[in-house]
Scaffold this active site. Structure first.
Site, PDB file in Angstrom:
ATOM      1  N   ARG A 133      62.168   9.975 -39.184  1.00 26.55           N
ATOM      2  CA  ARG A 133      62.494  11.473 -39.333  1.00 26.55           C
ATOM      3  C   ARG A 133      61.445  12.387 -39.054  1.00 26.55           C
ATOM      4  O   ARG A 133      60.203  12.171 -39.445  1.00 26.55           O
ATOM      5  CB  ARG A 133      62.857  11.652 -40.964  1.00 26.55           C
ATOM      6  N   ARG A 247      59.061  13.193 -57.353  1.00 26.43           N
ATOM      7  CA  ARG A 247      60.218  12.771 -56.340  1.00 26.43           C
ATOM      8  C   ARG A 247      60.132  13.800 -55.173  1.00 26.43           C
ATOM      9  O   ARG A 247      59.082  14.587 -55.093  1.00 26.43           O
ATOM     10  CB  ARG A 247      61.599  13.028 -57.218  1.00 26.43           C
ATOM     11  N   LYS A 248      61.078  13.938 -54.326  1.00 28.20           N
ATOM     12  CA  LYS A 248      60.940  14.691 -53.147  1.00 28.20           C
ATOM     13  C   LYS A 248      61.272  16.150 -53.604  1.00 28.20           C
ATOM     14  O   LYS A 248      61.505  16.233 -54.851  1.00 28.20           O
ATOM     15  CB  LYS A 248      62.218  14.276 -52.378  1.00 28.20           C
ATOM     16  N   GLY A 504      77.998   8.933 -48.006  1.00 31.75           N
ATOM     17  CA  GLY A 504      78.257   7.337 -47.889  1.00 31.75           C
ATOM     18  C   GLY A 504      77.931   6.812 -49.581  1.00 31.75           C
ATOM     19  O   GLY A 504      78.474   5.777 -49.688  1.00 31.75           O
ATOM     20  N   CYS A 509      73.595  12.811 -49.443  1.00 28.67           N
ATOM     21  CA  CYS A 509      72.798  13.266 -48.209  1.00 28.67           C
ATOM     22  C   CYS A 509      73.677  14.400 -47.464  1.00 28.67           C
ATOM     23  O   CYS A 509      73.482  15.270 -46.874  1.00 28.67           O
ATOM     24  CB  CYS A 509      72.106  12.193 -47.523  1.00 28.67           C
ATOM     25  N   GLY A 510      74.931  13.915 -47.680  1.00 26.74           N
ATOM     26  CA  GLY A 510      76.038  14.608 -46.875  1.00 26.74           C
ATOM     27  C   GLY A 510      76.318  15.909 -47.720  1.00 26.74           C
ATOM     28  O   GLY A 510      77.221  16.834 -47.102  1.00 26.74           O
TER      29      GLY A 510
END
Length: 585
Positions: A133, A247-248, A504, A509-510
């Site tokens: 990424r 976390r992110k 998914g 993430c979508g």
């Protein structure tokens, strides 16, 4: 008076592939409130920083290591950034996978620590292959960068491809570990980095995809997103001050009334606002998605001058790093800390970490219009530069092959200024095209696949990686989303675009919660058999009246999605069946 200053490269405007040197300064605010002592009602012990600096890296203190999650234990066992900053990747890349698997330490290296360099091992479905990424602030990239990424994935054959992500950057697939040191060198040569793009790091800073060319823009977001990215990664050298977050953490800078950047789902969103004739930003904090909870960002009741985005970003990150919980992984995002301290308590901790412990209150002079119809950037649109236009291309679910990347680079050079813009809807914009060249561009063969005018139902289609490559995905998303949408499009006609997002798994993430209709992968039952399915979300909105969607129906078998979507479109989005439409004609 203290000052933070950082150089970065910002792309020039039409007819130039050169870069101009820009500098922003961060200076203390002029109007202040008294320093706060801490979070009201919180025990003093709770406000003790949980990390300490040792040998240049931040580590969790011994006294706070009880009950921590497995990811925290991996970070304690070995500092992930050493793989990059102390060149540990060179040694690791020379080891065979068999050697790596013999040791827990090196196995954790390839499965987790490499994510700090932007490398994700596809152990479950493509053992020994990695997704890489990139950091791409504001989604701006060059033809040279695009060609280089194409050259990397081309060597991996059917395993090599690229995706435009929902954070406005590239992900490339098929990478093998022995090639990584050379790939990293190549990225540096073309001005790219994959550093700090995964795990407990600050993700790609998002901005207006048509920044600098947008006739309606409030502010050009590129200088700010560039500045943030360069600061977070220390000019791509690695910045250990922010690599051990709980976390992110996502950040965006808003540049237009359209809110293309989705501020409500970011941990920090800079919202343009003036105060006493000074330009700056009001701050939203805490937006996030997770399997167990989704939360919209809330006001911090803070405003900073435009030159002061770094001190406040630093203070917020330090508060999160120092005080965020590190136990249950589902409760480690920044909003959980805000909930615990209260917004005023969290704000007080931010103030304590600001230069001179000062932070102005929110401005009432918001520059973002509350009533604004979000503009479509796909197709041909005039720029603010007279005689120039940009063309937005629809990239079906963001998937791009090496030869297509090469073609995109050629089109950017031949018709534009050698620049491409990526969007959070997984599409690509070619800016800075002389109007006299538009007609020829539209005849290019690539635009038959990447159309400027896709069908209405395709326009807003977004899909995550899915289980083709991602080990966490429960269902396949990209091919299925295209197949379902194509079949629905054959059955009904819609009067306007309907945004449909596929993800998914519950990690979303979508971003299904921001879609008109969202599909979250799950396993369900049909005729007594376990089959792939989706939880269907409905009602997500973006723009000035943003709102997260909610579950409409759980566990729908994927084979049953077409009739369900057809009915939804007819009942709630004004669609009509095509046979009815033809009969009326």
């Amino acid at each position: 008076m203290s000052s933070v200053s950082l150089k970065f490269l910002a792309p020039s405007l039409p007819n130039s592939n050169r870069f101009r040197l820009t500098r922003l300064h961060a200076t203390p605010p002029q109007t202040v409130v008294p320093p706060a002592s801490g979070a009201v009602g919180i025990e003093v012990e709770r406000l003790e920083p949980r990390v300490e600096e040792k040998e240049g890296y931040f580590v969790l203190k011994e006294k706070f290591r009880q009950g921590i999650n497995p990811q925290e234990k991996v970070k304690i066992e070995k500092e992930p950034m050493k793989l990059f900053m102390e060149n540990g990747i060179e040694e690791l890349s020379k080891m065979s996978l068999e050697e790596i698997e013999k040791s827990k330490l090196t196995k954790d290296d390839i499965d987790m620590r490499l994510k700090w360099i932007g490398l994700f091992h596809r152990r479950k479905h493509h053992y020994g292959r990695f997704m890489m990424r990139l950091k791409l602030p504001n989604g701006v990239t060059t033809s040279a960068q695009t060609r280089y990424l194409a050259s990397v994935i081309k060597k991996y054959g059917k395993d090599g491809c690229a995706d435009v992500t929902t954070r406005q950057n590239w992900q490339i697939r098929g990478v093998v570990l022995p090639d990584v040191p050379e790939i990293l060198k190549g990225l540096e040569e073309v001005g790219l980095t994959s550093l700090q793009s995964g795990m407990d790091n600050v993700r790609n800073p998002v901005g207006n995809p048509i920044a600098g060319i947008d006739p309606e823009e409030i502010v050009d977001t590129r200088p700010y997103t560039n500045l943030l990215s360069q600061y977070i990664t220390a000019n791509s050298r690695g910045n250990p001050a922010f690599t051990n977050l709980p976390r992110k953490w996502n950040v965006c800078v808003i540049g237009s009334h359209d809110l293309y950047e989705h501020p409500h789902i970011n941990d920090l969103a800079f919202m343009p606002a003036t105060k006493n004739r000074r330009f700056g930003f009001n701050l939203l904090v805490g937006g996030f998605f997770s399997p167990k909870r989704c939360a919209e960002a809330i006001p911090l009741d803070a405003w900073v001058p435009g030159d002061d985005i770094l001190p406040v970003c630093k203070a917020i990150l330090e508060a999160f790093r120092d005080l965020g919980t590190r136990g249950n992984r589902q409760k480690c995002r920044m909003m959980w800390l805000i909930d615990e301290l209260g917004i005023e308590g969290f704000r007080a901790e931010v103030v304590k970490r600001m230069p001179q412990q000062q932070l102005e209150r929110e401005s009432s002079e918001d520059l973002v219009r509350k009533q604004w119809e979000r503009r479509d950037y796909l197709g041909i649109h005039p720029q603010k530069q007279e005689g120039y236009s940009f063309v937005g291309l629809h990239v079906p679910v963001g998937r791009v092959q090496a030869d297509e990347m090469d073609e995109l680079a050629r089109l950017a050079d031949e018709y534009g200024s050698g620049e491409l813009r990526l969007t959070v809807e997984q599409n690509i914009i070619i800016p800075n095209i002389e109007n006299s060249k538009i007609e020829a561009l539209l005849k290019e063969p690539l635009l038959e696949r990447f159309s400027p005018e896709p069908p209405l139902l395709m326009k807003g289609l977004v899909a995550c990686t899915g289980n083709q490559f991602c080990g966490q995905a429960i269902i396949e998303t990209k091919a299925r989303s295209l197949k379902v949408t194509e079949e629905v499009n054959r059955q009904v006609s819609v009067p306007r675009p309907v945004r449909m997002h596929w993800t998914g798994c519950p990690n979303t993430c979508g971003q299904v919660q921001v879609a008109d209709i969202g599909f979250m992968g799950c396993m369900t039952r049909k005729d007594g058999k376990v089959v792939e399915g989706a939880d269907v979300f409905l009602g997500g909105r973006i723009g000035s009246d943003s709102h997260l969607g909610e579950i409409y129906k759980k566990g729908v078998p994927c084979d049953d999605l077409v009739p369900l979507v057809v009915d939804l479109l007819i009942d709630q989005f004004g669609a009509v069946r095509r046979e009815t439409e033809e009969a009326e004609d």
